[in-house]
Write an enzyme that holds these catalytic residues in place. Structure first.
Site, PDB file in Angstrom:
ATOM      1  N   TYR A   1       1.695  10.856  -3.448  1.00 37.02           N
ATOM      2  CA  TYR A   1       1.879  11.377  -4.807  1.00 37.02           C
ATOM      3  C   TYR A   1       1.766  12.909  -4.831  1.00 37.02           C
ATOM      4  O   TYR A   1       1.267  13.490  -5.783  1.00 37.02           O
ATOM      5  CB  TYR A   1       0.896  10.706  -5.785  1.00 37.02           C
ATOM      6  CG  TYR A   1       0.959   9.203  -5.697  1.00 37.02           C
ATOM      7  CD1 TYR A   1       2.072   8.519  -6.158  1.00 37.02           C
ATOM      8  CD2 TYR A   1      -0.074   8.470  -5.106  1.00 37.02           C
ATOM      9  CE1 TYR A   1       2.154   7.142  -6.039  1.00 37.02           C
ATOM     10  CE2 TYR A   1       0.007   7.085  -4.991  1.00 37.02           C
ATOM     11  CZ  TYR A   1       1.124   6.435  -5.456  1.00 37.02           C
ATOM     12  OH  TYR A   1       1.211   5.071  -5.337  1.00 37.02           O
TER      13      TYR A   1
ATOM     14  N   CYS B   1       2.532  28.832 -15.158  1.00 40.46           N
ATOM     15  CA  CYS B   1       2.037  29.277 -16.466  1.00 40.46           C
ATOM     16  C   CYS B   1       1.515  28.111 -17.285  1.00 40.46           C
ATOM     17  O   CYS B   1       2.124  27.708 -18.289  1.00 40.46           O
ATOM     18  CB  CYS B   1       3.142  30.002 -17.217  1.00 40.46           C
ATOM     19  SG  CYS B   1       3.673  31.447 -16.320  1.00 40.46           S
TER      20      CYS B   1
ATOM     21  N   TYR C   1      -4.746  13.952 -13.482  1.00 38.36           N
ATOM     22  CA  TYR C   1      -5.813  12.942 -13.458  1.00 38.36           C
ATOM     23  C   TYR C   1      -7.189  13.547 -13.241  1.00 38.36           C
ATOM     24  O   TYR C   1      -8.146  12.824 -12.975  1.00 38.36           O
ATOM     25  CB  TYR C   1      -5.594  11.931 -12.319  1.00 38.36           C
ATOM     26  CG  TYR C   1      -4.185  11.448 -12.146  1.00 38.36           C
ATOM     27  CD1 TYR C   1      -3.563  10.679 -13.127  1.00 38.36           C
ATOM     28  CD2 TYR C   1      -3.480  11.739 -10.982  1.00 38.36           C
ATOM     29  CE1 TYR C   1      -2.273  10.226 -12.941  1.00 38.36           C
ATOM     30  CE2 TYR C   1      -2.189  11.285 -10.796  1.00 38.36           C
ATOM     31  CZ  TYR C   1      -1.592  10.525 -11.782  1.00 38.36           C
ATOM     32  OH  TYR C   1      -0.314  10.075 -11.596  1.00 38.36           O
TER      33      TYR C   1
ATOM     34  N   ARG D   1      -0.891   4.844  -1.109  1.00 35.63           N
ATOM     35  CA  ARG D   1      -1.932   5.838  -0.838  1.00 35.63           C
ATOM     36  C   ARG D   1      -2.704   5.554   0.448  1.00 35.63           C
ATOM     37  O   ARG D   1      -3.000   6.462   1.219  1.00 35.63           O
ATOM     38  CB  ARG D   1      -2.898   5.833  -2.022  1.00 35.63           C
ATOM     39  CG  ARG D   1      -3.885   6.954  -2.043  1.00 35.63           C
ATOM     40  CD  ARG D   1      -4.928   6.727  -3.138  1.00 35.63           C
ATOM     41  NE  ARG D   1      -4.397   6.242  -4.370  1.00 35.63           N
ATOM     42  CZ  ARG D   1      -4.039   7.028  -5.404  1.00 35.63           C
ATOM     43  NH1 ARG D   1      -4.192   8.318  -5.320  1.00 35.63           N
ATOM     44  NH2 ARG D   1      -3.537   6.501  -6.496  1.00 35.63           N
TER      45      ARG D   1
ATOM     46  N   ARG E   1      -1.755  16.060  -9.158  1.00 40.20           N
ATOM     47  CA  ARG E   1      -2.866  15.116  -9.360  1.00 40.20           C
ATOM     48  C   ARG E   1      -4.101  15.758 -10.016  1.00 40.20           C
ATOM     49  O   ARG E   1      -4.675  15.164 -10.933  1.00 40.20           O
ATOM     50  CB  ARG E   1      -3.244  14.424  -8.058  1.00 40.20           C
ATOM     51  CG  ARG E   1      -2.076  13.674  -7.412  1.00 40.20           C
ATOM     52  CD  ARG E   1      -2.505  12.722  -6.310  1.00 40.20           C
ATOM     53  NE  ARG E   1      -3.231  11.597  -6.852  1.00 40.20           N
ATOM     54  CZ  ARG E   1      -4.524  11.448  -6.795  1.00 40.20           C
ATOM     55  NH1 ARG E   1      -5.268  12.336  -6.183  1.00 40.20           N
ATOM     56  NH2 ARG E   1      -5.096  10.414  -7.352  1.00 40.20           N
TER      57      ARG E   1
ATOM     58  N   PRO F   1       0.816  -1.207   0.000  1.00 40.97           N
ATOM     59  CA  PRO F   1       0.000   0.000   0.000  1.00 40.97           C
ATOM     60  C   PRO F   1       0.855   1.265   0.000  1.00 40.97           C
ATOM     61  O   PRO F   1       1.896   1.320   0.661  1.00 40.97           O
ATOM     62  CB  PRO F   1      -0.761  -0.113   1.328  1.00 40.97           C
ATOM     63  CG  PRO F   1       0.195  -0.857   2.210  1.00 40.97           C
ATOM     64  CD  PRO F   1       0.889  -1.851   1.311  1.00 40.97           C
TER      65      PRO F   1
HETATM   66  N1  LLP Z   1       2.725  -1.554  -6.060  1.00 42.94           N
HETATM   67  C1  LLP Z   1       2.962  -1.287  -7.354  1.00 42.94           C
HETATM   68  C2  LLP Z   1       3.600  -2.313  -8.187  1.00 42.94           C
HETATM   69  C3  LLP Z   1       2.593  -0.054  -7.890  1.00 42.94           C
HETATM   70  O1  LLP Z   1       2.830   0.200  -9.164  1.00 42.94           O
HETATM   71  C4  LLP Z   1       1.987   0.930  -7.060  1.00 42.94           C
HETATM   72  C5  LLP Z   1       1.595   2.232  -7.577  1.00 42.94           C
HETATM   73  C6  LLP Z   1       1.769   0.604  -5.696  1.00 42.94           C
HETATM   74  C7  LLP Z   1       2.148  -0.639  -5.247  1.00 42.94           C
HETATM   75  C8  LLP Z   1       1.135   1.564  -4.740  1.00 42.94           C
HETATM   76  O2  LLP Z   1      -0.153   1.886  -5.128  1.00 42.94           O
HETATM   77  P1  LLP Z   1      -1.153   2.649  -4.131  1.00 42.94           P
HETATM   78  O3  LLP Z   1      -1.406   1.762  -2.939  1.00 42.94           O
HETATM   79  O4  LLP Z   1      -0.504   3.920  -3.720  1.00 42.94           O
HETATM   80  O5  LLP Z   1      -2.353   2.886  -4.949  1.00 42.94           O
HETATM   81  N2  LLP Z   1       0.508   8.937  -9.246  1.00 42.94           N
HETATM   82  C9  LLP Z   1      -0.768   8.256  -9.220  1.00 42.94           C
HETATM   83  C10 LLP Z   1      -0.663   6.852  -8.693  1.00 42.94           C
HETATM   84  C11 LLP Z   1       0.331   5.979  -9.436  1.00 42.94           C
HETATM   85  C12 LLP Z   1       0.439   4.615  -8.823  1.00 42.94           C
HETATM   86  C13 LLP Z   1       1.596   3.866  -9.380  1.00 42.94           C
HETATM   87  N3  LLP Z   1       1.795   2.589  -8.791  1.00 42.94           N
HETATM   88  C14 LLP Z   1      -1.752   9.064  -8.396  1.00 42.94           C
HETATM   89  O6  LLP Z   1      -1.366  10.142  -7.913  1.00 42.94           O
HETATM   90  O7  LLP Z   1      -2.909   8.693  -8.253  1.00 42.94           O
END
Ligand code: LLP
Length: 431
Positions: free
Chosen positions: A383, A354, A325, A285, A321, A283
């Protein structure tokens, strides 16, 4: 209008007597001391999220590897590692950070579609727990490096289960069109042929089907598809004792109703028992997202013909973000608000960069704002700082960690010197 309502997020940024606090520290006090923009994190929220997730899966003794890419600040990594977390890394840089904060190599897992031979070598030397391998050629590369070093690399095959996680298209990863992972057919072939890779021990499978996923169903579907690979591996003589479900657990940014860790565990645990596997989670986020806010100051209130803008001193360079997104982030006032008249006090909160996309929030009822006031952009812990940039000559902000009534700077604000540190003017060439 109640401009500072109780914030129903599972975190420790709450208003008291009309003033926003992080745990027991007024956010304003931090902003006055270190300036703005500044990211502020709550120790209690961070640890609470980690513990909640770990406890939900206690029955299978999970290895919870915090995803460094979500927030790579050393203090945050250190505090999670102290709680018992491992780390999920995606580069040699993140390996360096993981070791810097004292994460035991045995708790490090490494995913990425493009690991270089140097990165593989260094990770093997350090003895990381497992490579999440994303393609057949990469399996070969890991095998070669390991044999050269006379080591055996533990590997989980990252599967692409072709499951739609129903999230934003830029953060979905488990569909067939995505660059991530190995399709089920190829993975089945690789486990059957595992003896060809003497430098590698395939210990299980890895899945990461996307990010900000609010329901357990896509995870369950992915596990069901992964089961076939587990079985094929076992039939071919592998133990296949591990499943890594990746990250991706969704949080509340606006009005989402994400699964709780307990709900998630209830859906997933029966499958783990049936497959007789140990669990890794990655995890990012879920742990840090709601544990951080971005504090920014209003520079100008600008009246346009159809809109009212609050121009603030943070923008897409500090939180990309919304621009990238179309993501929603709550915005609240740090100090008590002046009641507003109908229709008045609705703002687009925009940064100084800008770019037309430099909008942090649209159409937010914030009451009558005046220059100098502080706003907090919520859900900026994941992020946020890691995706910050120097675009437009901007200095990356300071970061602060709050614990109870104490707080400390955990990253200094960049200086003008930092901005030019790596540039070289080759006198000879330019003469
Ligand atoms: N494991 C792998 C292999 C991943 O690619 C990622 C995220 C995670 C774990 C962690 O994911 P989480 O639990 O945070 O969802 N910049 C984007 C999110 C990109 C996620 C990339 N991989 C945003 O701000 O929403």
């Amino acid at each position: 209008m109640n401009v500072l309502p109780m914030i129903h997020y599972p975190h420790d940024f709450q208003p008291k007597q009309g003033e926003l606090y992080c745990e027991r520290v007024p956010v304003q006090r931090i902003a006055e001391a270190v300036g703005t923009p500044v990211y502020v994190y709550s120790h209690k929220t961070l640890v609470g999220h980690y513990r909640k997730l770990h406890a939900a899966f206690r029955a299978v003794k999970p290895l919870v590897c915090f995803s460094v890419k979500a927030n790579g600040n050393l203090a945050i990594l250190r505090l999670l590692v102290r709680c018992g977390a491992g780390l999920d890394i995606v580069s040699g840089g993140e390996l360096f950070k993981a070791r810097r904060v004292g994460c035991p190599a045995s708790r490090i897992v490494y995913a990425s579609v493009g690991k270089t031979p140097e990165e593989i070598r260094e990770s093997l030397r350090q003895g990381i727990f497992c490579f999440n391998v994303e393609s057949a050629p990469e399996l070969k590369a890991v095998d070669e490096v390991a044999r050269r070093l006379k080591r055996r690399a533990r590997v989980a095959l990252r599967l692409n289960p072709d499951v739609d996680a129903h999230t934003h298209r830029h953060i979905t990863t488990g569909v067939a069109e995505s660059k991530f992972g190995i399709d089920i057919e190829t993975a089945t072939r690789l486990v059957r042929e595992h003896q060809r890779y003497a430098g590698v021990e395939i210990i299980g499978v890895h899945l990461h089907i996307g990010s900000q996923i609010t329901h357990a169903q896509p995870f369950v579907l992915a596990i069901q598809r992964a089961a076939a690979v587990m079985e094929a591996g076992r039939a071919a003589g592998l133990a296949m004792g591990w499943i890594n479900l990746g990250g991706g657990l969704g949080i509340i940014y606006k009005d989402e109703r994400p699964q709780t860790p307990a709900d998630f565990a209830r859906r997933v645990l029966p499958w783990l028992k049936r497959l007789k596997v140990r669990l890794i989670l990655e995890p990012g986020r879920f742990i840090v997202g709601n544990a951080g806010v971005l504090v920014t100051r209003v520079l100008y209130v600008k009246q346009a013909r159809r809109k009212q803008f609050a121009v603030v001193d943070a923008g897409m360079t500090e939180l990309i973000r919304p621009a990238l997104y179309d993501a929603y982030h709550g915005v609240v006032r740090v100090q008590g608000a002046v009641a507003s008249r109908n229709g008045y006090g609705v703002y687009d909160v925009v940064g100084p960069v800008c770019e037309s996309a430099d909008v942090l929030a649209r159409d937010r009822a914030l009451g009558a704002l005046a220059p100098g006031e502080l706003l907090a952009v919520l859900g900026a812990g994941a992020y946020g700082s890691v995706m910050a940039s120097n675009y437009n000559g901007r200095l990356r902000p300071a970061e602060v960690l709050v614990r109870g009534s104490r707080w400390a700077v955990i990253r200094k604000r960049e200086t003008l010197r930092d901005l030019v540190r790596q540039d070289v003017i080759p006198g000879e060439l330019l003469r």
